[in-house]
Design an enzyme around this catalytic site. Structure first.
Site, PDB file in Angstrom:
ATOM      1  N   GLY A 121       0.833  -1.212   0.000  1.00 10.99           N
ATOM      2  CA  GLY A 121       0.000   0.000   0.000  1.00 10.99           C
ATOM      3  C   GLY A 121       0.861   1.254   0.000  1.00 10.99           C
ATOM      4  O   GLY A 121       2.023   1.230   0.408  1.00 10.99           O
ATOM      5  N   ARG A 141      -1.740   8.104   3.827  1.00 10.99           N
ATOM      6  CA  ARG A 141      -2.185   8.869   4.994  1.00 10.99           C
ATOM      7  C   ARG A 141      -1.058   9.124   6.002  1.00 10.99           C
ATOM      8  O   ARG A 141      -1.191   9.944   6.892  1.00 10.99           O
ATOM      9  CB  ARG A 141      -3.359   8.139   5.671  1.00 10.99           C
ATOM     10  CG  ARG A 141      -4.642   8.217   4.860  1.00 10.99           C
ATOM     11  CD  ARG A 141      -5.707   7.251   5.346  1.00 10.99           C
ATOM     12  NE  ARG A 141      -5.504   5.899   4.820  1.00 10.99           N
ATOM     13  CZ  ARG A 141      -6.277   4.856   5.117  1.00 10.99           C
ATOM     14  NH1 ARG A 141      -7.292   5.010   5.962  1.00 10.99           N
ATOM     15  NH2 ARG A 141      -6.047   3.679   4.604  1.00 10.99           N
ATOM     16  N   GLY A 179      -5.272  -2.815  -5.294  1.00 13.82           N
ATOM     17  CA  GLY A 179      -6.128  -3.281  -4.215  1.00 13.82           C
ATOM     18  C   GLY A 179      -5.594  -4.555  -3.574  1.00 13.82           C
ATOM     19  O   GLY A 179      -4.684  -5.202  -4.090  1.00 13.82           O
ATOM     20  N   ALA A 220      47.109  19.597  39.452  1.00 12.99           N
ATOM     21  CA  ALA A 220      45.853  20.227  39.048  1.00 12.99           C
ATOM     22  C   ALA A 220      46.150  21.393  38.108  1.00 12.99           C
ATOM     23  O   ALA A 220      47.128  22.116  38.295  1.00 12.99           O
ATOM     24  CB  ALA A 220      45.106  20.712  40.277  1.00 12.99           C
TER      25      ALA A 220
HETATM   26  C1  UD1 Z   1      -8.404  -3.369   4.804  1.00 14.73           C
HETATM   27  C2  UD1 Z   1      -9.636  -4.224   4.506  1.00 14.73           C
HETATM   28  C3  UD1 Z   1     -10.724  -3.924   5.537  1.00 14.73           C
HETATM   29  C4  UD1 Z   1     -10.165  -4.186   6.921  1.00 14.73           C
HETATM   30  C5  UD1 Z   1      -8.886  -3.404   7.174  1.00 14.73           C
HETATM   31  C6  UD1 Z   1      -8.277  -3.843   8.468  1.00 14.73           C
HETATM   32  C7  UD1 Z   1      -9.717  -4.536   2.072  1.00 14.73           C
HETATM   33  C8  UD1 Z   1     -10.336  -4.094   0.802  1.00 14.73           C
HETATM   34  N1  UD1 Z   1     -10.121  -3.914   3.181  1.00 14.73           N
HETATM   35  O1  UD1 Z   1      -8.767  -2.021   4.660  1.00 14.73           O
HETATM   36  O2  UD1 Z   1     -11.853  -4.739   5.308  1.00 14.73           O
HETATM   37  O3  UD1 Z   1     -11.158  -3.836   7.887  1.00 14.73           O
HETATM   38  O4  UD1 Z   1      -7.938  -3.652   6.121  1.00 14.73           O
HETATM   39  O5  UD1 Z   1      -7.126  -3.133   8.752  1.00 14.73           O
HETATM   40  O6  UD1 Z   1      -8.903  -5.434   2.065  1.00 14.73           O
HETATM   41  N2  UD1 Z   1      -2.051  -3.390   0.113  1.00 14.73           N
HETATM   42  C9  UD1 Z   1      -1.280  -3.944  -0.900  1.00 14.73           C
HETATM   43  N3  UD1 Z   1      -1.587  -3.657  -2.193  1.00 14.73           N
HETATM   44  C10 UD1 Z   1      -2.626  -2.867  -2.543  1.00 14.73           C
HETATM   45  C11 UD1 Z   1      -3.415  -2.316  -1.504  1.00 14.73           C
HETATM   46  C12 UD1 Z   1      -3.107  -2.596  -0.186  1.00 14.73           C
HETATM   47  O7  UD1 Z   1      -0.319  -4.660  -0.634  1.00 14.73           O
HETATM   48  O8  UD1 Z   1      -2.846  -2.683  -3.749  1.00 14.73           O
HETATM   49  C13 UD1 Z   1      -1.696  -3.696   1.520  1.00 14.73           C
HETATM   50  C14 UD1 Z   1      -1.402  -2.463   2.347  1.00 14.73           C
HETATM   51  O9  UD1 Z   1      -0.005  -2.197   2.348  1.00 14.73           O
HETATM   52  C15 UD1 Z   1      -1.863  -2.852   3.719  1.00 14.73           C
HETATM   53  C16 UD1 Z   1      -2.931  -3.894   3.468  1.00 14.73           C
HETATM   54  O10 UD1 Z   1      -2.801  -4.311   2.136  1.00 14.73           O
HETATM   55  O11 UD1 Z   1      -0.825  -3.429   4.495  1.00 14.73           O
HETATM   56  C17 UD1 Z   1      -4.322  -3.313   3.694  1.00 14.73           C
HETATM   57  O12 UD1 Z   1      -4.497  -2.210   2.823  1.00 14.73           O
HETATM   58  P1  UD1 Z   1      -5.159  -0.858   3.305  1.00 14.73           P
HETATM   59  O13 UD1 Z   1      -5.211   0.059   2.170  1.00 14.73           O
HETATM   60  O14 UD1 Z   1      -4.525  -0.416   4.550  1.00 14.73           O
HETATM   61  O15 UD1 Z   1      -6.644  -1.370   3.591  1.00 14.73           O
HETATM   62  P2  UD1 Z   1      -7.705  -0.792   4.577  1.00 14.73           P
HETATM   63  O16 UD1 Z   1      -8.407   0.323   3.940  1.00 14.73           O
HETATM   64  O17 UD1 Z   1      -7.099  -0.573   5.892  1.00 14.73           O
HETATM   65 CA    CA Z   2      -5.004  -0.677   6.752  1.00 15.67          CA
END
Ligand code: UD1
Ligand code: CA
Length: 513
Positions: free
Chosen positions: A15, A19, A81, A426
């Site tokens: 990700g 933020r 995603g 000293a």
């Molecule tokens: C995600 C879950 C949500 C859950 C929450 C818990 C999904 C769609 N949603 O939301 O249901 O309640 O985590 O913390 O899964 N990542 C990738 N590649 C990408 C996108 C994300 O590797 O293309 C990784 C991010 O680095 C992260 C994890 O997946 O470590 C979760 O992604 P993030 O964007 O934080 O999802 P949330 O919106 O927190």
């Molecule tokens: Ca997350």
């Protein structure tokens, strides 16, 4: 058919971490001194997985470097995603990677026991998937878990796509799942990105499995904090707070005294022995190890250092140093990398040391700088002594042998050696080696000017024959040609005027205890 209880872990860490507003990949931000991704990997290791794959994207090189050989890193070029991230890992799976534990790299509070429990539930239930859920007083930001009449999990709906009614659900997805590989990938291939974020959601697999008549079992975490996702700096601080309390609680269970665990900052992996007491506002960081019966703090910061038993450190900074049993440091000392204090040695108030060793029982109690110094045993270094170790180009060593006695305010013009049992006077600037047992002293003779206090400015005017109204030259400066009045400053080499007394050079030195 009984399932092989073997698991392959896939950690999602690609990700953007938008933020966090940071140039460091989100999963490398530390929690109690350890990058959160590594904290997650530590927890996973305890399950002894077949393999661990980390899906990285943003800053993949940094992630690879941090992970080392504890996991294999797969790069997700375009971050479309969480579902897409899992698909990215697919080509890297081996035939024996049958059961996949998928979790997010941004949930540092997850514990090995919960992971164990979840995988146990997966294997024992025979369900197509198992997932971890949390019940949160404020579920905002998380995917909501929808259950059917009988309590069976039906789907996960992301907050952005949820109706008011669904948003009111307080059970959320922790982003920790165990899947059977064929079910997972055949469902993932059907997942689309027609949602508010335009992403391929891993969470959609849950609904798809249900539609196909499969079963998804859920484990509700006993401690909701375990599933806490870190997306912002504020959440990072909160995760660290929780982790800190966890670390401190464990140490207290092992017999370490912590006066106030809410204001004691101990990194993951730091070791502390029994009956050591840690006072508030103390930081124990990195690879630090502290022995038994120590008193640390208040206000100490100890980084990558090793402390023996019975060591006392107050209000001080200690970095990459070794303090043997019974040492005492501070208050207000700074021990920089490469400092080694032998048994019962002391680095006292306002003392700075760097790349120096101090032998057993030796003391540097006050206001000193020891850099590149090798101090033997039973040495006393008087207050305000300083190694002049740097000539503007190079650093030079100072050696002080066993039993030497260093008078206060000694300057060591390095390289220089003070022999066994030698003494320095000293206030001496020592630029030549002092042989064993000898006294080294370097001091201008003291002058006494009698009656100084009684003298008035008018006397000086008269003595200098200045006409009234003319300004006195600044003190110490004489117009050329003027003769010094008796009892006043004499140029070097001149005989002391009568009435002056100077002690014999090298009169018994004193230390500044
Ligand atoms: C995600 C879950 C949500 C859950 C929450 C818990 C999904 C769609 N949603 O939301 O249901 O309640 O985590 O913390 O899964 N990542 C990738 N590649 C990408 C996108 C994300 O590797 O293309 C990784 C991010 O680095 C992260 C994890 O997946 O470590 C979760 O992604 P993030 O964007 O934080 O999802 P949330 O919106 O927190
Ligand atoms: Ca997350």
């Amino acid at each position: 058919m009984k399932r092989k209880r073997e698991i392959t872990a896939v950690v999602l860490a690609a990700g953007e971490g938008t933020r966090m507003k940071s140039s460091l990949p989100k999963v490398l931000h530390p929690v109690c001194g350890r990058p959160m991704l590594l904290v997650v990997l530590d927890a996973l290791q305890e399950l002894k997985p077949r393999r661990i794959l980390v899906v990285a994207g943003n800053g993949a090189d940094l992630v690879r470097e941090a992970v080392g050989d504890t996991a294999e890193v797969v790069v997700q070029e375009r971050r479309l995603g969480t579902g897409h991230a899992v698909l990215t890992a697919e080509p890297h799976l081996e035939p024996n990677d049958e059961n996949l534990l998928v979790l997010a790299g941004d949930t540092p509070l997850i514990t090995p026991s919960t992971l164990q429990e979840l995988s146990g539930l997966f294997f024992e239930s025979g369900a197509e998937a198992a997932m971890l859920t949390l019940r949160l007083p404020d579920p905002s930001g998380y995917g909501r878990v929808l259950r059917g009449r009988g309590g069976e999990v039906q789907a996960v709906v992301e907050e952005k796509d949820a109706s008011e009614e669904v948003r009111a659900v307080d059970e959320v997805n922790a982003s920790v799942y165990v899947f059977r590989r064929p079910d997972l990938f055949s469902c993932l291939r059907e997942v689309d990105n027609r949602n508010r974020k335009g992403e391929y959601y891993l969470t959609d697999v849950v609904g798809k499995l249900r539609e196909r008549g499969g079963r998804v079992v859920a484990l509700l975490a006993g401690d909701a904090a375990e599933g806490m996702g870190v997306n912002t700096r504020a959440e990072l601080a909160e995760a660290e707070r929780q982790m800190r309390l966890r670390v401190n609680r464990r140490l207290m269970q092992e017999g370490v005294g912590i006066t106030d665990p809410t204001v004691t900052y101990i990194d993951l992996g730091v070791e502390v022995g029994r009956d050591t007491v840690i006072f508030p506002f103390t930081f124990l960081q990195g690879s630090t190890r502290v022995g038994e019966n120590c008193r640390i703090g208040p206000g100490a910061r100890i980084v990558d250092s090793t402390l023996g038993d019975g060591v006392v450190v107050q209000e001080s900074v200690v970095r990459e140093s070794v303090l043997e049993d019974g040492c005492s440091v501070g208050p207000y000392a700074s021990l920089r990398p490469g400092t080694r204090l032998g048994k019962q040695a002391k680095a006292g108030t306002f003392v700075e040391m760097k790349n120096s060793s101090v032998g057993a029982g030796s003391k540097v109690p006050h206001l000193s700088y020891m850099g590149d110094a090798e101090i033997g045993e039973g040495v006393n270094v008087g207050a305000g002594s300083i190694t002049c170790n740097y000539d503007g180009e190079k650093k030079h060593p100072t050696v002080i042998e066993d039993g030497a006695f260093i008078g206060s305010d000694t300057m060591f013009i390095a390289p220089v050696r003070i022999g066994r049992g030698a003494v320095t006077g000293a206030g001496s600037a020592i630029s030549k080696d002092v042989p064993p047992g000898a006294l080294g002293v370097e001091r201008a003779p003291q002058k006494i000017i009698e009656g100084w206090k009684k003298r008035k400015p008018s006397d000086t005017r008269r003595l200098r024959k200045l006409p009234p109204g003319e300004k006195l030259p600044p003190r110490g400066k004489q117009p050329p040609g003027e003769k010094s009045p008796p009892g006043e400053k004499s140029p070097p080499g001149e005989k002391s005027p009568p009435g002056e007394k100077s002690p014999p050079a090298g009169k018994a030195p004193r230390d500044g205890r």
